[in-house]
Scaffold this motif. Structure first.
Motif, PDB file in Angstrom:
ATOM      1  N   ASP A 137      40.570  39.010  34.857  1.00 53.13           N
ATOM      2  CA  ASP A 137      39.286  39.641  34.603  1.00 53.13           C
ATOM      3  C   ASP A 137      38.917  39.462  33.136  1.00 53.13           C
ATOM      4  O   ASP A 137      39.619  39.971  32.254  1.00 53.13           O
TER       5      ASP A 137
ATOM      6  N   LEU B 192      42.937  51.419  34.951  1.00 54.60           N
ATOM      7  CA  LEU B 192      42.638  52.066  36.227  1.00 54.60           C
ATOM      8  C   LEU B 192      41.126  52.142  36.451  1.00 54.60           C
ATOM      9  O   LEU B 192      40.635  51.874  37.551  1.00 54.60           O
ATOM     10  N   ARG B 193      40.410  52.492  35.376  1.00 53.62           N
ATOM     11  CA  ARG B 193      38.960  52.621  35.504  1.00 53.62           C
ATOM     12  C   ARG B 193      38.295  51.265  35.749  1.00 53.62           C
ATOM     13  O   ARG B 193      37.452  51.122  36.631  1.00 53.62           O
ATOM     14  N   LYS B 194      38.700  50.249  34.996  1.00 50.62           N
ATOM     15  CA  LYS B 194      38.056  48.938  35.092  1.00 50.62           C
ATOM     16  C   LYS B 194      38.350  48.235  36.415  1.00 50.62           C
ATOM     17  O   LYS B 194      37.554  47.420  36.889  1.00 50.62           O
ATOM     18  N   THR B 195      39.521  48.531  36.984  1.00 53.33           N
ATOM     19  CA  THR B 195      39.899  47.845  38.221  1.00 53.33           C
ATOM     20  C   THR B 195      39.638  48.695  39.458  1.00 53.33           C
ATOM     21  O   THR B 195      39.816  48.211  40.585  1.00 53.33           O
ATOM     22  N   GLY B 196      39.256  49.949  39.254  1.00 45.49           N
ATOM     23  CA  GLY B 196      39.012  50.818  40.391  1.00 45.49           C
ATOM     24  C   GLY B 196      40.283  51.172  41.134  1.00 45.49           C
ATOM     25  O   GLY B 196      40.258  51.432  42.343  1.00 45.49           O
ATOM     26  N   SER B 197      41.397  51.199  40.420  1.00 48.14           N
ATOM     27  CA  SER B 197      42.690  51.497  41.040  1.00 48.14           C
ATOM     28  C   SER B 197      43.020  52.975  40.908  1.00 48.14           C
ATOM     29  O   SER B 197      42.595  53.644  39.955  1.00 48.14           O
ATOM     30  N   ALA B 198      43.826  53.462  41.839  1.00 45.88           N
ATOM     31  CA  ALA B 198      44.188  54.880  41.841  1.00 45.88           C
ATOM     32  C   ALA B 198      45.541  55.144  41.198  1.00 45.88           C
ATOM     33  O   ALA B 198      45.874  56.298  40.916  1.00 45.88           O
TER      34      ALA B 198
ATOM     35  N   GLU C 192      49.020  50.342  42.059  1.00 53.03           N
ATOM     36  CA  GLU C 192      47.853  49.684  42.643  1.00 53.03           C
ATOM     37  C   GLU C 192      47.232  48.688  41.670  1.00 53.03           C
ATOM     38  O   GLU C 192      46.804  47.602  42.061  1.00 53.03           O
ATOM     39  N   VAL C 193      47.193  49.033  40.369  1.00 49.47           N
ATOM     40  CA  VAL C 193      46.603  48.111  39.396  1.00 49.47           C
ATOM     41  C   VAL C 193      47.498  46.883  39.218  1.00 49.47           C
ATOM     42  O   VAL C 193      47.008  45.773  39.003  1.00 49.47           O
TER      43      VAL C 193
ATOM     44  N   TRP D 165      46.801  44.734  42.110  1.00 44.98           N
ATOM     45  CA  TRP D 165      45.469  44.157  41.889  1.00 44.98           C
ATOM     46  C   TRP D 165      45.587  42.893  41.038  1.00 44.98           C
ATOM     47  O   TRP D 165      44.961  41.877  41.311  1.00 44.98           O
TER      48      TRP D 165
END
Length: 340
Positions: free
Chosen positions: A271, A313-319, A323-324, A327
């Motif tokens: 990204d 977490l915020r930029k990838t929408g991960s919880a 998860e990141v 991702w």
């Protein structure tokens, strides 16, 4: 040619030496784990070899094994350890030992997987004995699943006075990325584990290497910067380049250097909106590091790591951090890797 991978690795060598001092202390009966990750050619194997060679007191036993690149079989690591060893005195079933050692005369019938794993662990315990010992695992990223499972078991087994040193490329470069990711996380999570991630050399370290290769030379900033850009700071690439031009002086070398190519970072390719530091933190998360281990590897505070993780977490929408990491692994492009 000097082993350039040792330049800039004094801290890692000292940390491994301290880990050994814990193992070799009287009464220590459980293993200490050291996990070393890094890209191909960054000097993992040389670091391990240099560290083991310098250990004091000397290990009573050194057990070392690696993956077979072609035709891997179950328990490759243990088979490599057993190669050439007299196992006749080990109080274990001969047919199980023959199978674990991958002997051509081994019976075709197999033990149940759980039983075989217990026998593999017991084999290592008997070889180590009263210790202290060093267990070296090369190329975890290429090992067969049975070997990876065995290494995980050895990291927590009682009655094993040993330093377990595991070297691996990042999980994304592994034959089985998810298996390697879980294994690295499991090993790094062992209490008291040493976690090291070897990055490329800095320009100052490239300059230090040049002063040793070209004795009495004060390399120019232009030469240092050009070499660093051409090799990406990779010790293996730097060694190969210097060896290929061993007959040239510093200035002649500068004229022969190829045009530098911009470094390709498989994590950065995930990204473009991630900052350089977020890319570094993301790579550490992929390798299963905790916030404390990330902070130590990157030379930043745990609080700063926490901020970067929150941003990821915020930029990838991960919880979650897991998860990141997944991702990132799913979005990495395949990159051919040179031989370590």
């Amino acid at each position: 040619m000097m082993p350039v991978s040792m330049v800039g690795r004094a801290g890692e060598l000292a940390e491994l030496d301290r880990a050994w001092s814990v193992v070799s202390a009287a009464g220590r009966s459980t293993p200490t784990v050291a996990v070393i990750t890094g890209a191909a050619g960054v000097g993992k194997s040389l670091l391990v070899a240099a560290a083991v060679d310098a250990l004091t007191p000397r290990p009573a036993m050194i057990l070392s094994g690696a993956a077979r690149v072609h035709g891997p079989a179950p328990y490759d690591w243990l088979a490599a350890v057993l190669t050439g060893r007299d196992t006749g005195r080990l109080a274990l079933p001969p047919d199980a030992l023959a199978w674990l050692a991958q002997q051509p005369t081994a019976p075709r019938e197999r033990y149940a997987p759980g039983t075989l794993l217990r026998l593999a662990v017991r084999t290592v315990q008997l070889l180590v004995g009263a210790g202290p010992a060093v267990l070296v695992v090369e190329d975890l990223h290429a090992l067969d699943p049975a070997s990876v499972n065995l290494i995980g078991e050895l990291a927590t087994v009682a009655e094993l006075p040993a330093l377990l040193v595991v070297a691996s490329r990042p999980a994304a470069d592994a034959v089985a990325p998810e298996l390697t990711r879980r294994a690295l996380a499991r090993l790094s999570g062992v209490r008291g584990a040493v976690r090291q991630h070897l990055g490329p050399l800095r320009q100052a370290e490239v300059a230090e290497i040049l002063t040793q290769v070209y004795e009495g030379c004060d390399p120019s900033d232009r030469l240092v910067a050009s070499l660093w850009r051409c090799t990406g700071g990779n010790p293996y690439a730097l060694t190969e380049l210097l060896a290929a031009h061993a007959g040239d002086g510093p200035e002649a070398l500068l004229r022969r250097l190829p045009e530098p190519r911009p470094p390709v970072d498989p994590v950065a390719a995930v990204d473009p909106e991630l900052t350089a530091r977020e890319v570094e933190v993301l790579g550490c998360l992929v390798d299963g590091m905790s916030n404390k281990q990330v902070a130590k590897a990157l030379g930043i505070s745990v609080r700063t790591v926490t901020v970067h993780v929150s941003n990821l977490l915020r930029k990838t929408g991960s919880a979650s951090r897991t998860e990141v990491a997944l991702w990132a692994v799913r979005r990495r492009p395949p990159v051919p890797a040179p031989v370590d």
